[in-house]
Design a protein around this motif. Structure first.
Motif, PDB file in Angstrom:
ATOM      1  N   ILE A 197      -6.126  -3.848   7.757  1.00 44.45           N
ATOM      2  CA  ILE A 197      -5.360  -5.059   7.435  1.00 44.45           C
ATOM      3  C   ILE A 197      -5.469  -6.079   8.565  1.00 44.45           C
ATOM      4  O   ILE A 197      -5.755  -7.258   8.347  1.00 44.45           O
ATOM      5  CB  ILE A 197      -3.885  -4.687   7.164  1.00 44.45           C
ATOM      6  CG1 ILE A 197      -3.783  -3.824   5.904  1.00 44.45           C
ATOM      7  CG2 ILE A 197      -3.034  -5.955   7.005  1.00 44.45           C
ATOM      8  CD1 ILE A 197      -2.393  -3.255   5.665  1.00 44.45           C
ATOM      9  N   THR A 198      -5.236  -5.614   9.788  1.00 47.02           N
ATOM     10  CA  THR A 198      -5.228  -6.547  10.931  1.00 47.02           C
ATOM     11  C   THR A 198      -6.617  -7.101  11.242  1.00 47.02           C
ATOM     12  O   THR A 198      -6.730  -8.193  11.796  1.00 47.02           O
ATOM     13  CB  THR A 198      -4.654  -5.850  12.171  1.00 47.02           C
ATOM     14  OG1 THR A 198      -5.410  -4.650  12.431  1.00 47.02           O
ATOM     15  CG2 THR A 198      -3.187  -5.495  11.958  1.00 47.02           C
ATOM     16  N   SER A 199      -7.670  -6.368  10.882  1.00 49.35           N
ATOM     17  CA  SER A 199      -9.033  -6.849  11.166  1.00 49.35           C
ATOM     18  C   SER A 199      -9.399  -8.063  10.334  1.00 49.35           C
ATOM     19  O   SER A 199     -10.350  -8.783  10.649  1.00 49.35           O
ATOM     20  CB  SER A 199     -10.051  -5.732  10.924  1.00 49.35           C
ATOM     21  OG  SER A 199     -10.070  -5.371   9.541  1.00 49.35           O
ATOM     22  N   THR A 200      -8.661  -8.326   9.254  1.00 45.95           N
ATOM     23  CA  THR A 200      -8.909  -9.506   8.406  1.00 45.95           C
ATOM     24  C   THR A 200      -7.907 -10.614   8.721  1.00 45.95           C
ATOM     25  O   THR A 200      -7.659 -11.495   7.885  1.00 45.95           O
ATOM     26  CB  THR A 200      -8.802  -9.116   6.921  1.00 45.95           C
ATOM     27  OG1 THR A 200      -7.517  -8.519   6.681  1.00 45.95           O
ATOM     28  CG2 THR A 200      -9.897  -8.142   6.520  1.00 45.95           C
TER      29      THR A 200
ATOM     30  N   ASP B 299      -3.163   4.815  10.766  1.00 44.87           N
ATOM     31  CA  ASP B 299      -3.690   3.899  11.782  1.00 44.87           C
ATOM     32  C   ASP B 299      -4.920   3.150  11.282  1.00 44.87           C
ATOM     33  O   ASP B 299      -5.085   1.950  11.550  1.00 44.87           O
ATOM     34  CB  ASP B 299      -4.028   4.683  13.056  1.00 44.87           C
ATOM     35  CG  ASP B 299      -2.780   5.239  13.735  1.00 44.87           C
ATOM     36  OD1 ASP B 299      -1.687   4.694  13.478  1.00 44.87           O
ATOM     37  OD2 ASP B 299      -2.898   6.221  14.498  1.00 44.87           O
ATOM     38  N   ALA B 300      -5.783   3.851  10.537  1.00 41.11           N
ATOM     39  CA  ALA B 300      -6.997   3.210  10.025  1.00 41.11           C
ATOM     40  C   ALA B 300      -6.658   2.142   8.985  1.00 41.11           C
ATOM     41  O   ALA B 300      -7.299   1.087   8.932  1.00 41.11           O
ATOM     42  CB  ALA B 300      -7.928   4.259   9.417  1.00 41.11           C
ATOM     43  N   ALA B 301      -5.621   2.419   8.154  1.00 41.08           N
ATOM     44  CA  ALA B 301      -5.214   1.426   7.145  1.00 41.08           C
ATOM     45  C   ALA B 301      -4.630   0.192   7.812  1.00 41.08           C
ATOM     46  O   ALA B 301      -4.899  -0.944   7.400  1.00 41.08           O
ATOM     47  CB  ALA B 301      -4.199   2.046   6.187  1.00 41.08           C
TER      48      ALA B 301
ATOM     49  N   LEU C  18       0.858  -1.183   0.000  1.00 40.85           N
ATOM     50  CA  LEU C  18       0.000   0.000   0.000  1.00 40.85           C
ATOM     51  C   LEU C  18       0.895   1.235   0.000  1.00 40.85           C
ATOM     52  O   LEU C  18       1.728   1.396   0.905  1.00 40.85           O
ATOM     53  CB  LEU C  18      -0.897   0.042   1.243  1.00 40.85           C
ATOM     54  CG  LEU C  18      -2.124  -0.869   1.320  1.00 40.85           C
ATOM     55  CD1 LEU C  18      -1.727  -2.338   1.393  1.00 40.85           C
ATOM     56  CD2 LEU C  18      -2.972  -0.489   2.535  1.00 40.85           C
ATOM     57  N   VAL C  19       0.763   2.087  -1.020  1.00 40.88           N
ATOM     58  CA  VAL C  19       1.564   3.307  -1.079  1.00 40.88           C
ATOM     59  C   VAL C  19       0.653   4.528  -1.046  1.00 40.88           C
ATOM     60  O   VAL C  19      -0.567   4.417  -1.213  1.00 40.88           O
ATOM     61  CB  VAL C  19       2.449   3.337  -2.346  1.00 40.88           C
ATOM     62  CG1 VAL C  19       3.396   2.165  -2.381  1.00 40.88           C
ATOM     63  CG2 VAL C  19       1.601   3.343  -3.613  1.00 40.88           C
ATOM     64  N   ASP C  20       1.254   5.688  -0.842  1.00 41.38           N
ATOM     65  CA  ASP C  20       0.522   6.968  -0.754  1.00 41.38           C
ATOM     66  C   ASP C  20      -0.439   7.000   0.427  1.00 41.38           C
ATOM     67  O   ASP C  20      -1.461   7.696   0.386  1.00 41.38           O
ATOM     68  CB  ASP C  20      -0.246   7.266  -2.055  1.00 41.38           C
ATOM     69  CG  ASP C  20       0.663   7.373  -3.259  1.00 41.38           C
ATOM     70  OD1 ASP C  20       1.875   7.560  -3.067  1.00 41.38           O
ATOM     71  OD2 ASP C  20       0.168   7.253  -4.394  1.00 41.38           O
ATOM     72  N   VAL C  21      -0.145   6.248   1.490  1.00 37.16           N
ATOM     73  CA  VAL C  21      -0.977   6.306   2.695  1.00 37.16           C
ATOM     74  C   VAL C  21      -0.613   7.590   3.439  1.00 37.16           C
ATOM     75  O   VAL C  21       0.550   7.789   3.831  1.00 37.16           O
ATOM     76  CB  VAL C  21      -0.730   5.071   3.597  1.00 37.16           C
ATOM     77  CG1 VAL C  21      -1.604   5.157   4.847  1.00 37.16           C
ATOM     78  CG2 VAL C  21      -1.015   3.784   2.828  1.00 37.16           C
TER      79      VAL C  21
ATOM     80  N   LEU D 193       2.687   0.579   3.613  1.00 40.42           N
ATOM     81  CA  LEU D 193       2.390  -0.601   4.424  1.00 40.42           C
ATOM     82  C   LEU D 193       2.482  -1.833   3.535  1.00 40.42           C
ATOM     83  O   LEU D 193       2.145  -1.778   2.343  1.00 40.42           O
ATOM     84  CB  LEU D 193       0.984  -0.517   5.026  1.00 40.42           C
ATOM     85  CG  LEU D 193       0.624   0.737   5.826  1.00 40.42           C
ATOM     86  CD1 LEU D 193      -0.836   0.679   6.259  1.00 40.42           C
ATOM     87  CD2 LEU D 193       1.530   0.881   7.033  1.00 40.42           C
ATOM     88  N   THR D 194       2.930  -2.947   4.089  1.00 42.98           N
ATOM     89  CA  THR D 194       2.955  -4.200   3.337  1.00 42.98           C
ATOM     90  C   THR D 194       2.367  -5.317   4.181  1.00 42.98           C
ATOM     91  O   THR D 194       2.417  -5.272   5.417  1.00 42.98           O
ATOM     92  CB  THR D 194       4.394  -4.590   2.927  1.00 42.98           C
ATOM     93  OG1 THR D 194       5.140  -4.941   4.097  1.00 42.98           O
ATOM     94  CG2 THR D 194       5.092  -3.470   2.191  1.00 42.98           C
ATOM     95  N   THR D 195       1.828  -6.309   3.480  1.00 40.37           N
ATOM     96  CA  THR D 195       1.292  -7.488   4.158  1.00 40.37           C
ATOM     97  C   THR D 195       1.389  -8.680   3.226  1.00 40.37           C
ATOM     98  O   THR D 195       1.705  -8.535   2.037  1.00 40.37           O
ATOM     99  CB  THR D 195      -0.174  -7.267   4.591  1.00 40.37           C
ATOM    100  OG1 THR D 195      -0.627  -8.380   5.358  1.00 40.37           O
ATOM    101  CG2 THR D 195      -1.090  -7.109   3.380  1.00 40.37           C
TER     102      THR D 195
END
Length: 830
Positions: free
Chosen positions: A518-521, A512-514, A503-506, A659-661
């Motif tokens: 991710i973590t909610s899934t 925090d919301a992004a 995820l770029v341009d965050v 962010l990466t996952t």
């Protein structure tokens, strides 16, 4: 006499001709295609660019650049950037390349849409044009909608083709065209967004060379650039140079194999004619006359081979645009140029004579007394004549290589490599023969012993066949291993510690919301990085603008124009190793700012540990010192940076986040992307799995082209093999008849022949594969910097396949021997 003697040996002479036809066809077709490609690039350069020239900038033009643009009066402008697009019809999301356009672009070439009226109406109607393949993939039709950022656009039509769009890049991020006036309203362009502003000009009467010479240095100093359709033509031409080199390389190797076939076939053919030459000399023929009889035969066959090969090459050039259409930015219009045709005809004659010259010299030194002698010894040739012939062959190969490749160093390395490979294969055959002689298994049975004796009997084919089989196998195996190296280089590691979603341009307020999305899934955030953009203001006390004007500077220009995306952290990551200096974890207030740079940047910017660099960070100048140089493995799926700051410096600078996952499958990836696009329209999501699928598909297509061109070399090698085996047919028939006369059974003769060609097939193909392992390891280490893991396919497929072909050709020679009585065959041979 040449005609009369040639009629009786027409079948063998035709094999000489066949040895060179494919090589000539390959060279002529590639040269014709290269000429057509150059002409098409020059003719269609305006259509490729869509304008006479353009000015582009990675940021909104500053006052000076804008003043230049305004003075020239742009006819169209655009801003393009990658972004996520959502399709409300089915909830799908996809990475696209947004092009916000204003004006009548393109001025040359066509924006082809379905329906056709959409190309001229999308700006007026305020709708979007979407890549046709993307619409087909997501079952989208004109009339449906596409959401970009916070704006939903009606889809006016599908884009079939458009100037300025690369087929390969469009596979990763398909084009979506919207009116320029809506770009700002989408709210997609945020801090850190990768964007490009382009201004297009239609000026057919402008002196573009003078314009480029005048404006380009000024624009470069302001981080902008000018591209004309002429410079674009040159850039495209250079980008296809490597493709042309490879195609020429494959064609030239096929031609060299054909030359080997000529030399080996003529060697055996002339050896059988030495008695006839001696008879002619007894009847009063001079050396010159007997030499010319056979020289005329070879030259005539070379001319016929050149004609047939040239005709075949002209036909083949029509197939090349179809094979290479995935890599060409336009449809190539085929025309036939005279130069490659003339070259093909001349090559047929010249190379046939040149490579047949050494065996032809035997006729010059034959004594008339040879009629009365029964000897298998070769006539003693002049040492000076042999050295001159060898020197001429090497010089010709070198000069032809320089002409084909256009590079003295590349041509020299290629020629040396070819002769080294030949020398190794020849050495293997000589070593093999000597080993058999020294350790001959006298206790073996008659059949096995005779098959081994055939490998070093008079008129043996051991060296010729090992060269032909070995070189062909070496080429195809090396190409196969190289393809594996390239595919392995892009293979995704499916382990959960390697990110495959980026995820770029965050923006800072979205971070925090992004992370929560991710973590909610039940996914883990692997990287959570802050990115700060900056440019180099000065290097070692010298301003970037001064360096640009310094013609003696060795600093690479990209360093001065590049917008660096840097980060800050207190530790190294797995893809980094400090090779010089010391890593600094954190800077305390009042201390000098010590940074770490990559090895490549240090080399291109000519800087080392202790040197000072001033960066321009959003208008704020920051003085830094190079504290360490890192070796970075850019092939690893990690976020790598050329410049890394320690903690305690950039925390308050304007920044965005990455962010990466890791997502285990495509379904979860699609769900996550849809959720992110819905909540954060400005965030761009890169799915590495999809990107690498495209890359692997491209590499597979490239490997198909490689295999197609290698087919020429392999087929030529087979023709050389057939010619070498068939040329000695009559000598072999005599030997087999004598064996039958002495009581040998057909089964024994069959086994003797089968074993001989089995040895040759295994030795030649195995030597070729082993040599390819060495060359592939060198390529992997020196060129690709990738570990080489050999595949078993060449051993399991190529080795037995080539051995079977060699056996089949060899056994076909003795078919008539086994089916006819000895006396009838002896009468026919005699």
């Amino acid at each position: 006499m040449a005609w009369r003697d040639g009629r009786s040996s027409i079948s063998r002479l035709l094999l000489f001709m066949a040895s060179i036809i494919l090589g000539i066809a390959a060279v002529v077709s590639i040269q014709l295609f290269s000429e057509n490609l150059k002409q098409n690039i020059q003719q269609q350069s305006k259509s490729l660019l869509g304008a006479d020239y353009l000015i582009d900038s990675r940021q909104l033009p500053n006052e000076k650049v804008q003043a230049i643009i305004d003075s020239l009066g742009p006819d169209a402008k655009e801003v393009n950037f990658p972004s996520m697009a959502a399709f409300p019809k089915n909830g799908a999301a996809k990475l696209v390349q947004v092009r916000g356009m204003e004006g009548g672009f393109p001025f040359y070439g066509d924006l082809i849409t379905e329906p056709g009226i959409a190309a001229s109406k999308y700006q007026e109607k305020g709708g979007a044009l979407v890549d046709a393949t993307l619409m087909l993939q997501y079952d989208i039709k004109p009339g449906d909608s596409i959401k970009l950022g916070v704006i939903t656009f009606p889809i006016i039509g599908a884009i079939n083709s458009m100037p300025g769009s690369s087929g390969i890049s469009s596979s990763v991020a398909p084009t979506v065209l919207i009116p320029y006036r809506f770009v700002e309203k989408t709210e997609l362009l945020q801090l850190g967004s990768r964007k490009e502003y382009q201004y297009f000009f239609e000026a057919p009467d402008t002196d573009l060379d003078q314009l480029e010479k005048t404006l380009d240095p000024v624009l470069d100093a302001e981080n902008a650039d000018l591209d004309t359709h002429k410079s674009t033509s040159r850039q495209i031409g250079r980008s296809y140079d490597n493709l042309g080199r490879f195609l020429n390389l494959a064609a030239f190797i096929a031609l060299l194999l054909g030359c080997i076939g000529i030399a080996s076939s003529v060697h055996i053919y002339i050896k059988e004619k030495l008695t006839d030459v001696a008879v002619l000399k007894c009847l009063g023929a001079s050396r010159k006359q007997t030499f010319l009889i056979y020289l005329i035969q070879i030259a005539a066959m070379g001319l016929i081979g050149g004609v047939v090969g040239t005709v075949l090459g002209i036909g083949l050039q029509y197939a090349l645009p179809t094979l290479l259409q995935e890599f060409l930015p336009f449809e190539v219009q085929i025309s036939t140029a005279p130069q490659p045709i003339i070259m093909g005809l001349l090559l047929g004659v010249f190379m046939s004579v040149l490579f047949a010259l050494l065996p032809l010299l035997s006729t010059w030194y034959v004594s008339p007394l040879e009629v009365l002698r029964v000897s298998e010894e070769q006539p003693v040739k002049s040492r000076k004549a042999r050295i001159f012939t060898f020197g001429t062959i090497i010089l010709f190969v070198l000069l032809f290589s320089i002409w084909i490749f256009g590079d003295l160093v590349f041509a020299s390395v290629f020629v040396v490599g070819i002769f080294v490979t030949f020398a190794i294969l020849a050495g293997i055959s000589i070593l093999f023969i000597r080993t058999i002689k020294r350790y001959f298994p006298a206790s073996w049975g008659f059949t096995a012993r005779t098959s081994l004796l055939n490998l070093f009997r008079p008129n043996n084919q051991t060296m010729v066949l090992i060269l032909a089989v070995g070189l062909g196998t070496f080429l195809i195996s090396t190409l196969y291993f190289t393809k594996d190296i390239l595919l392995a280089k892009t293979a995704l590691d499916n382990s959960s510690d390697q990110a495959n979603i980026i995820l770029v341009d965050v923006q800072p307020e979205q971070r925090d919301a992004a992370v929560a999305s991710i973590t909610s899934t039940n996914l883990e955030v692997i990287d959570n990085l802050s990115i700060v953009t900056m440019r180099m203001q000065s290097i070692k006390g010298k301003l970037a603008n001064e360096i640009r004007k310094d013609t003696t500077s060795t600093i690479r220009e990209w360093v001065l124009n590049h917008e660096f995306r840097t980060t800050f952290r207190d530790s190294l990551i797995a893809s980094e190793t400090v090779i010089e200096g010391n890593w600094v974890e954190e800077i305390k207030p009042g201390e000098d700012v010590t940074i770490s740079i990559s090895e490549g940047l240090a080399e291109d910017a000519k800087i080392g540990v202790g040197d000072r660099i001033v960066f321009n960070i959003q208008g704020v100048l920051m003085k830094t010192i190079v504290g360490s140089i890192r070796k970075v493995d850019w092939t690893r799926l990690q976020l790598n940076f050329m410049v890394v700051f320690p903690k305690g410096v950039l925390e308050k600078a304007p920044q965005f986040h990455v962010l990466t996952t890791y997502v285990p499958d495509n379904n979860k990836s699609a769900v996550l992307q849809q959720e992110l696009v819905r909540k954060f329209p400005n965030v761009t999501v890169f799915d590495l799995r999809q990107i690498y699928t495209v890359i692997e598909d491209i590499l597979q297509k490239i490997s198909w082209v490689i295999n197609f061109m290698a087919f020429f070399s392999i087929l030529t090698g087979l023709i050389v093999l057939i010619g070498s085996v068939r040329t000695s047919k009559y000598q072999r028939i005599k030997e087999s008849v004598l064996l039958r006369t002495l009581g040998a059974k057909s089964k024994q003769i069959l086994r003797i022949t089968a074993l001989e060609y089995l040895y040759l097939g295994i030795l030649g193909s195995l030597a070729g594969i082993l040599l390819s392992l060495i060359s592939s390891q060198l390529l992997a280490t020196l060129l690709f910097e990738e570990p080489f893991v050999p595949s078993g396919i060449p051993f399991l497929l190529f080795l037995p396949g080539i051995v079977i072909v060699v056996l089949a050709i060899g056994l076909s020679n003795i078919k008539s021997v086994l089916q006819s009585p000895p006396l009838a065959i002896l009468r026919k041979v005699g």
